[in-house]
Design an enzyme around this catalytic site. Structure first.
Site, mmCIF file in Angstrom:
data_model
loop_
_atom_site.group_PDB
_atom_site.id
_atom_site.type_symbol
_atom_site.label_atom_id
_atom_site.label_comp_id
_atom_site.label_asym_id
_atom_site.label_seq_id
_atom_site.Cartn_x
_atom_site.Cartn_y
_atom_site.Cartn_z
ATOM 1 N N LYS A 43 50.255 29.374 46.041
ATOM 2 C CA LYS A 43 49.798 30.967 46.302
ATOM 3 C C LYS A 43 50.314 31.662 45.050
ATOM 4 C CE LYS A 43 54.575 31.422 48.150
ATOM 5 N NZ LYS A 43 55.475 31.332 49.474
ATOM 6 N N TYR A 283 61.166 52.148 19.532
ATOM 7 C CA TYR A 283 61.428 53.240 20.214
ATOM 8 C C TYR A 283 62.762 53.655 20.533
ATOM 9 C CZ TYR A 283 56.340 53.062 21.636
ATOM 10 O OH TYR A 283 55.034 53.073 21.613
HETATM 11 C C1 LIG Z 1 56.322 30.259 49.421
HETATM 12 C C2 LIG Z 1 56.428 29.781 50.615
HETATM 13 C C3 LIG Z 1 56.981 28.283 50.437
HETATM 14 C C4 LIG Z 1 57.445 27.591 49.148
HETATM 15 O O1 LIG Z 1 58.912 28.086 49.085
HETATM 16 P P1 LIG Z 1 59.839 27.540 47.928
HETATM 17 O O2 LIG Z 1 61.061 28.492 48.152
HETATM 18 O O3 LIG Z 1 59.190 28.313 46.671
HETATM 19 O O4 LIG Z 1 59.698 26.238 47.938
HETATM 20 C C5 LIG Z 1 57.228 27.523 51.520
HETATM 21 N N1 LIG Z 1 56.614 27.991 53.010
HETATM 22 C C6 LIG Z 1 56.202 29.283 53.039
HETATM 23 C C7 LIG Z 1 55.470 29.724 54.273
HETATM 24 C C8 LIG Z 1 56.143 30.199 51.729
HETATM 25 O O5 LIG Z 1 55.413 31.241 51.931
#
Ligand SMILES: *Cc1c(COP(=O)(O)O)cnc(C)c1O
Length: 407
Positions: A43, A283
């Site tokens: 994701k 800046y």
């Molecule tokens: C993002 C996510 C993960 C992965 O989590 P990590 O801490 O990056 O390993 C697992 N399950 C769900 C539902 C997530 O949204």
């Protein structure tokens, strides 16, 4: 002409080590019982690393002690992300629950998802009905995942309404239950008792359902923290995100789990100027040279996700030496005090974010300075920073060798 990083070789780039991904997956697999599936979380553009590149690595590259593909399923946040993935033979799990799917524009997306065979998350009976009717109209069977709220209190089906939802799914011939899952609230903290509390709630809500079925859906609980800190949470499938990208789930490097950061952010010095003692840089004139020095210019700024709060605080690496970021970070530029690297020249590589967990420019160090976690730092690296695959040749050196993209 196709303009890419080969056309602009000095463009800031995020080097992505396929070997590091494989290394991290080996560490993860070592913790699992044989047969445990891995859902690789890709994701948010694979946590900023570039989903195409990561999926290509996972699906199409061989590595010792790993199957090809190296994982069993890909996890994305939403249907748009699933649609953005290149063609793959792996199943795709879409985590955001479908809602109000039957009417309006959502319907087209769901039709597409069912045709593509994605596993869709549902959290309510009405949603199950919607997907079932759409699948029926397509003469297809939709694969579904039920996310259960076992105590994170954010999303998912409540434990009280679970049995009704499962009955509903069973009664719909156009739905096929692929998996049951839950998400842990505290798995980044080793030994947090709430992990086991959530697991207990999940198991007591699902054990009897699983036991009485011939074809058992997958059960999945563990994110990276669960994988490393709570083996009881592994069940049939784990869902690593941050650890696959080489960051420790505690957000602090730990040599008991020598994960290798996958990304290394590199740019080049585009100019060097001589600054006299007393000159003020950038800046707001926030930094004043207290001796004659040389100021190096790096074409990276807060528009690329290099936080403005790094001005006067962070380090970059030039010729192997940590040098301070001085003055304010601009939208497109950063200034470095090159006093300690007199040999530095225009064109030299600058490591903006290092792939060495102990480096002063590591994702851990930068996230700490920005008062955040590596997850946020990585997902904020902007689109101007080109994601470029690299391969490490263990026999030669630990240096990255860049290979062209799109070959
Ligand atoms: C993002 C996510 C993960 C992965 O989590 P990590 O801490 O990056 O390993 C697992 N399950 C769900 C539902 C997530 O949204």
């Amino acid at each position: 002409m196709n303009m890419d990083v080969r056309t602009f070789p000095d463009q800031p780039r995020l080097l992505i080590s396929r070997d590091a991904i494989h290394h991290n997956l080996r560490l993860i697999r070592q913790r699992l019982l044989p047969g445990t599936k891995i859902c690789a979380m890709v994701k948010a553009d694979a946590y900023g690393h570039g989903a195409d590149l990561i999926c290509d690595t996972l699906c199409n590259f061989e590595s010792d002690h790993l199957p090809t593909p190296a994982v069993d399923i890909l996890g994305v946040g939403c249907m748009e992300e699933a649609a953005g993935l290149a063609e793959t033979s792996l199943p795709v799990l879409v985590l955001r629950a479908v809602e109000n799917g039957y009417v309006g524009p959502a319907r087209q997306a769901i039709e597409h998802a069912i045709r593509a065979g994605w596993v869709l998350t549902i959290g309510s009976c009405s949603c199950a009905d919607d997907i079932a009717r759409i699948a029926m109209s397509l003469h297809k069977r939709a694969m579904v995942h039920v996310m259960i709220d076992s105590g994170m209190t954010r999303c998912g089906c409540s434990i009280e309404s679970l049995s009704e939802l499962l009955k509903k799914i069973d009664s719909q011939t156009s739905l096929s239950l692929y998996s049951l899952g839950t998400h842990l609230a505290t798995a980044d903290a080793p030994n947090d008792p709430y992990i086991i509390e959530q697991l207990g709630r999940f198991r007591s809500a699902t054990d009897s359902f699983i036991n009485q079925r011939e074809r058992k859906p997958i059960r999945t609980v563990a994110n990276s923290g669960g994988i490393f800190f709570a083996p009881a949470t592994h069940m049939n499938m784990v869902r690593p995100g941050i650890s696959m990208y080489g960051i420790d789930p505690t957000c602090t490097p730990n040599m008991n789990r020598p994960l290798k950061p996958v990304a290394k952010w590199v740019a080049n010095l585009i100019s060097i100027l001589d600054a006299k003692a007393g000159a003020c840089i950038g800046y707001g004139r926030t930094w004043r040279a207290d001796r004659d020095t040389r100021i190096g210019l790096v074409p990276v700024g807060y528009a690329d996700g290099y936080s403005r709060c790094f001005g006067g605080r962070a380090m970059m690496i030039v010729n192997g030496v940590g040098v301070p970021v001085v003055g304010r970070v601009s939208m497109d530029l950063v200034t470095l005090d090159l006093h300690d690297v007199p040999q530095a020249q225009i064109g030299d590589d600058v490591v903006v974010m290092d792939d060495d967990p102990m480096s002063p420019a590591s994702p851990y160090a930068l996230a700490d300075l920005a008062n955040t976690i590596p997850y946020e730092l990585l997902t904020r690296i902007g689109p101007r920073v080109k994601r470029v695959p690299t391969q490490r040749f263990a026999t030669e050196s630990t240096e990255h060798t860049e290979v062209g993209v799109g070959d």
